[in-house]
Write a protein that holds these residues in place. Structure first.
Motif, short mmCIF file in Angstrom:
data_model
loop_
_atom_site.label_atom_id
_atom_site.label_comp_id
_atom_site.label_asym_id
_atom_site.label_seq_id
_atom_site.Cartn_x
_atom_site.Cartn_y
_atom_site.Cartn_z
N GLN A 253 25.51 39.37 50.19
CA GLN A 253 25.21 39.85 51.53
C GLN A 253 25.81 38.96 52.62
OE1 GLN A 253 20.94 40.17 51.82
NE2 GLN A 253 20.87 42.14 50.79
N GLY A 254 25.94 37.68 52.33
CA GLY A 254 26.47 36.75 53.31
C GLY A 254 27.98 36.90 53.45
N ILE A 255 28.47 36.92 54.68
CA ILE A 255 29.92 36.96 54.91
C ILE A 255 30.29 35.81 55.83
CG2 ILE A 255 30.37 39.39 54.43
CD1 ILE A 255 30.01 40.00 57.37
N TYR A 256 31.40 35.15 55.50
CA TYR A 256 31.82 33.93 56.17
C TYR A 256 33.32 33.98 56.42
CZ TYR A 256 27.53 32.55 53.70
OH TYR A 256 26.26 32.50 53.19
N PRO A 257 33.81 33.27 57.45
CA PRO A 257 35.26 33.06 57.52
C PRO A 257 35.70 32.30 56.26
CG PRO A 257 34.16 32.42 59.57
CD PRO A 257 33.08 32.63 58.56
N PRO A 258 36.62 32.81 55.48
CA PRO A 258 36.97 32.17 54.22
C PRO A 258 37.77 30.88 54.37
CG PRO A 258 38.35 34.07 54.57
CD PRO A 258 37.34 34.08 55.67
N GLY A 259 38.21 30.58 55.59
CA GLY A 259 38.96 29.35 55.79
C GLY A 259 40.21 29.30 54.94
N SER A 260 40.55 28.10 54.47
CA SER A 260 41.82 27.91 53.75
C SER A 260 41.86 28.58 52.39
CB SER A 260 42.11 26.42 53.61
OG SER A 260 42.35 25.83 54.87
N THR A 261 40.70 29.05 51.86
CA THR A 261 40.75 29.79 50.60
C THR A 261 41.51 31.11 50.78
OG1 THR A 261 38.64 30.92 50.99
CG2 THR A 261 38.55 28.80 49.86
N PHE A 262 41.70 31.53 52.03
CA PHE A 262 42.42 32.78 52.32
C PHE A 262 43.93 32.58 52.32
CE2 PHE A 262 43.85 36.24 55.20
CZ PHE A 262 43.20 37.31 54.62
N LYS A 263 44.38 31.35 52.28
CA LYS A 263 45.82 31.09 52.41
C LYS A 263 46.63 31.68 51.25
CE LYS A 263 45.31 26.97 55.31
NZ LYS A 263 45.31 25.50 55.39
N MET A 264 46.00 31.80 50.07
CA MET A 264 46.71 32.44 48.96
C MET A 264 47.03 33.90 49.27
SD MET A 264 44.50 29.97 47.63
CE MET A 264 43.11 30.73 46.83
N VAL A 265 46.15 34.57 50.04
CA VAL A 265 46.39 35.96 50.42
C VAL A 265 47.62 36.04 51.32
CG1 VAL A 265 45.44 37.95 51.66
CG2 VAL A 265 43.94 36.53 50.23
N THR A 266 47.66 35.18 52.32
CA THR A 266 48.79 35.17 53.24
C THR A 266 50.10 34.87 52.50
OG1 THR A 266 47.33 34.41 55.03
CG2 THR A 266 49.71 34.13 55.36
N ALA A 267 50.04 33.90 51.61
CA ALA A 267 51.24 33.51 50.86
C ALA A 267 51.73 34.65 49.96
CB ALA A 267 50.95 32.26 50.04
N LEU A 268 50.80 35.31 49.27
CA LEU A 268 51.20 36.42 48.38
C LEU A 268 51.79 37.58 49.17
CD1 LEU A 268 48.54 36.83 45.54
CD2 LEU A 268 51.02 36.73 45.31
N ALA A 269 51.20 37.87 50.34
CA ALA A 269 51.74 38.94 51.17
C ALA A 269 53.18 38.62 51.59
CB ALA A 269 50.86 39.14 52.40
N ALA A 270 53.43 37.37 51.96
CA ALA A 270 54.78 36.96 52.37
C ALA A 270 55.75 37.00 51.20
CB ALA A 270 54.71 35.57 52.98
N LEU A 271 55.33 36.56 50.03
CA LEU A 271 56.20 36.59 48.86
C LEU A 271 56.54 38.02 48.47
CD1 LEU A 271 54.48 33.82 46.69
CD2 LEU A 271 56.82 33.73 47.57
N GLU A 272 55.55 38.89 48.47
CA GLU A 272 55.78 40.29 48.08
C GLU A 272 56.70 41.00 49.07
OE1 GLU A 272 54.42 42.35 45.31
OE2 GLU A 272 54.44 40.28 44.55
N GLU A 273 56.62 40.60 50.35
CA GLU A 273 57.48 41.22 51.36
C GLU A 273 58.86 40.56 51.42
OE1 GLU A 273 56.93 44.02 53.34
OE2 GLU A 273 55.37 44.16 51.80
N GLY A 274 59.03 39.47 50.70
CA GLY A 274 60.33 38.81 50.65
C GLY A 274 60.67 38.02 51.89
#
Length: 648
Positions: free
Chosen positions: A320-341
């Motif tokens: 139920q709790g939601i939080y800003p994920p902080g730096s644990t979210f950086k893998m998401v950003t990195a994967l999006a950039a890699l997939e987009e080339g």
């Protein structure tokens, strides 16, 4: 006067006609009466027999036995125990107030208990049995039984009541039951008649509530003969109810106990997920509460203590709790950039400690900067500027799309109360929700898990599981229902480039196992069990320019509620991932200092299946680890078969 033969003949004919008509009328009436009697006695016999029996026979429902809940090893988590109770029939009791006074001298009975009993007695018909006290001890039950001759209308009775052997360990997962309320009935379109049984209990929260239809079972009934005044004369027959289905959860109760005790009195949560099937092995929320108090009827003082506690023990923080994920979210950003080339793993970004964009300065956590940083180093040392730069190139819509692909911003289908969806924002969301255009600063904040991005500990565990496996792992909580296996949560391939996933995993491995990694002190040194992870720290306050110029206050120098949240996600072993863990410590400060050590202990407990051996810790940390583990008040958890799984 003598009548002529003609008149006599005429009179005979008239009398004959009249007699025939009267006779025909009598025959017709008798025929109609006979037909009606046949219709009522033959054709409608069942109907009138039923109407007669309804005046003589009363049908009462018998509450079904509620299904049991077990963990993955057969350890009982929710059971039915004997409930010693006192039943009173008001019409036989005489003076109700005098009777309650007598009872209070025999068994403990508060003024609140007495008043509630009185209300319930006068709420029901005088001839109806009403439970006024339950969950009595055997001693008190015996006292009432011995004194029953002097207690008119009182009957000692034995029923079943719910009990949770694991206590606070699984309060937020299993939930608890309670009496049916008017509010419960108002939410159900076609209520089961069994819900009308006085003090009948249904699931209120957690698995108990979400699987209510399976656990409840089907009511039985009994036929009782009653007299004209409605008093019961005898029981004619009874049909037993059908027991509810037994549930086996994916939870490992021994591991759950360890996780709960390891979180201690922190305001924290942890999720442990098996990577093969998506099984949730542990879901802990701290601090917790004893669900048995709610079953028995929690006192006002106890409930106030829970609701006024600043660590929110009633909140189910993992889902139920939601939080800003902080730096644990950086893998998401990195994967999006890699997939987009838009980036390659070897490409570097220069970090001077900040990045200028849109007339604003976006700071890195390291004031002096990291210098030239590539993808692996950016994850290892958690450089913010690297992700500010990358995010401007890939854009928020692609980052948001990758977040949902990895399980953030979606509501996972689990039988739990109010599973949070989180938020993976994009341009369309802000326009609709806030009525404003998306700004470049929003993208930069989102790239490091701040701003509008929100995720639950459950979603962070799912994200980590999907990165570790490359599959769309979905969390599974119910393993079987009456022995029938639930679908696996192992998931199909995500369709991400395996090389890109390998780059991310390499960076996460460096976080825990390279000397400059942010979680190096929380590494696992046992050969073959090395852990890959990512630290995160999410701000709960804005740091002003004046404060930054004067020197940012340390978390430990701030009031508890103004400190940053600490996060850590991980999976292990690195070479053959089996388990993923996420930990969030509210206002814990830094992820590397507050969340990572907890996650390592939990990971080791999950991998070893017992209290971790000291050999798994770095040599310089073994004494502290030994003291910490020995201080945990672990419960002895014994499965139905096999050896003990936890230390006493």
């Amino acid at each position: 006067m003598k009548q002529s033969p003609k008149n006599i003949a005429q009179s005979v004919r008239t009398i004959g006609r009249r007699g025939f008509l009267i006779g025909a009328t009598q025959v017709a009436f008798a025929g109609v009466l006979a037909a009606r009697m046949r219709y009522m006695q033959v054709d409608q016999a069942d109907k009138f027999r039923l109407l007669a029996e309804e005046n003589r026979i009363r049908v009462r429902l018998i509450a079904p036995t509620r299904g049991l809940i077990f963990d993955r090893n057969g350890v009982p988590l929710a059971i039915n125990e004997q409930n010693y109770r006192i039943v009173v029939v008001r019409e036989d009791a005489g003076d109700v107030d005098e009777l309650l006074a007598r009872l209070s001298r025999i068994v403990p009975m508060t003024m609140e208990d007495a008043e509630r009993a009185r209300r319930e007695l006068f709420k029901q018909p005088a001839h109806k049995p009403v439970t006024i006290l339950d969950r009595l001890s055997w001693e008190d039950f015996s006292k009432v039984s011995v004194n029953s001759p002097s207690l008119p209308g009182v009957t000692p009775d034995i029923g079943l009541s719910r009990f949770y052997p694991a206590g606070e360990d699984l309060a937020h997962v299993v939930g608890y039951v309670g009496p049916v309320s008017d509010y419960d009935l108002s939410r159900i379109n076609d209520p089961d008649p069994v819900l009308q049984i006085p003090r009948f209990q249904i699931g209120k929260t957690g698995v108990e509530a979400k699987t209510e239809d399976s656990l409840r079972g089907l009511a039985g009934n009994k036929f009782e003969e009653q007299n004209a005044y409605g008093r019961i004369i005898r029981e004619l027959r009874r049909t037993p109810g059908t027991k509810g289905a037994d549930l086996q959860l994916t939870i490992d109760e021994g591991l759950q106990n360890f996780v709960q005790k390891r979180l201690g009195e922190e305001s924290a949560s942890a999720v442990v997920i098996d990577l093969a099937e998506g099984d949730l092995l542990g879901i802990a929320s701290a601090p917790s509460f004893d669900p048995n108090k709610f079953v028995r009827g929690i006192s006002v003082a106890d409930y106030r203590a829970l609701t006024e506690h600043d660590h929110r023990p009633l909140a189910s923080k993992p889902f139920q709790g939601i939080y800003p994920p902080g730096s644990t979210f950086k893998m998401v950003t990195a994967l999006a950039a890699l997939e987009e080339g838009v980036i390659t793993p070897d490409e570097t970004v220069y970090c001077p400690g900040h990045l200028e964009s849109g007339g604003r300065r976006f700071h890195c956590w390291k004031r002096g900067g990291h210098g030239h940083v590539d993808l692996k180093t950016s994850i290892e040392q958690s450089c913010d500027v690297y992700y500010y730069d990358v995010a401007q190139r890939v854009g928020i819509d692609k980052i948001s799309e990758m977040a949902r692909r990895l399980g953030i911003g979606v509501s996972h289908d689990l039988p739990l109360s109010a599973v949070a969806r989180g938020l993976a924002p994009n341009k369309a969301w802000k326009l609709e929700a806030r009525g404003a255009d998306w700004l470049i600063g929003d993208t930069l904040n989102a790239s490091i898990g701040q701003g509008f991005v929100l995720a639950s500990p459950l979603q962070l565990a799912v994200m980590t599981a999907r990165i570790a496996t490359g599959r769309a792992v979905s969390p599974r909580l119910v393993r079987t229902i009456d022995g029938v296996e639930a679908p696996s949560g192992g998931g199909e391939r995500l369709g991400l480039d395996p090389r890109h996933l390998a780059y991310i995993r390499d960076g996460m491995n460096a976080v825990s196992n390279n000397r400059r990694g942010t979680a190096f002190r929380s590494r696992i040194v046992a050969e073959g069990l090395e852990m890959a992870g990512k630290t995160g720290t999410s701000q709960v306050r804005n740091i002003t320019a004046a404060e930054r110029a004067a020197g940012v206050f340390r978390n430990e120098d701030l009031p508890w509620e103004r400190r940053d949240h600490a996060l850590f996600v991980c999976y292990a072993p690195v070479e053959n991932p089996r388990v993923a863990v996420s930990v969030v410590v509210e206002h814990g400060g830094g992820g590397s200092t507050a969340a990572a050590p907890i996650a390592r202990d939990i990971m080791l407990r999950a991998l070893y299946g017992d209290v971790p051996p000291l050999e798994a810790y770095p040599p310089e940390q073994r004494r502290a680890a030994d003291e910490r583990l020995n201080a945990l008040p672990l419960r002895d958890s014994r499965p139905t078969s096999g050896p003990t799984r936890t230390r006493a």
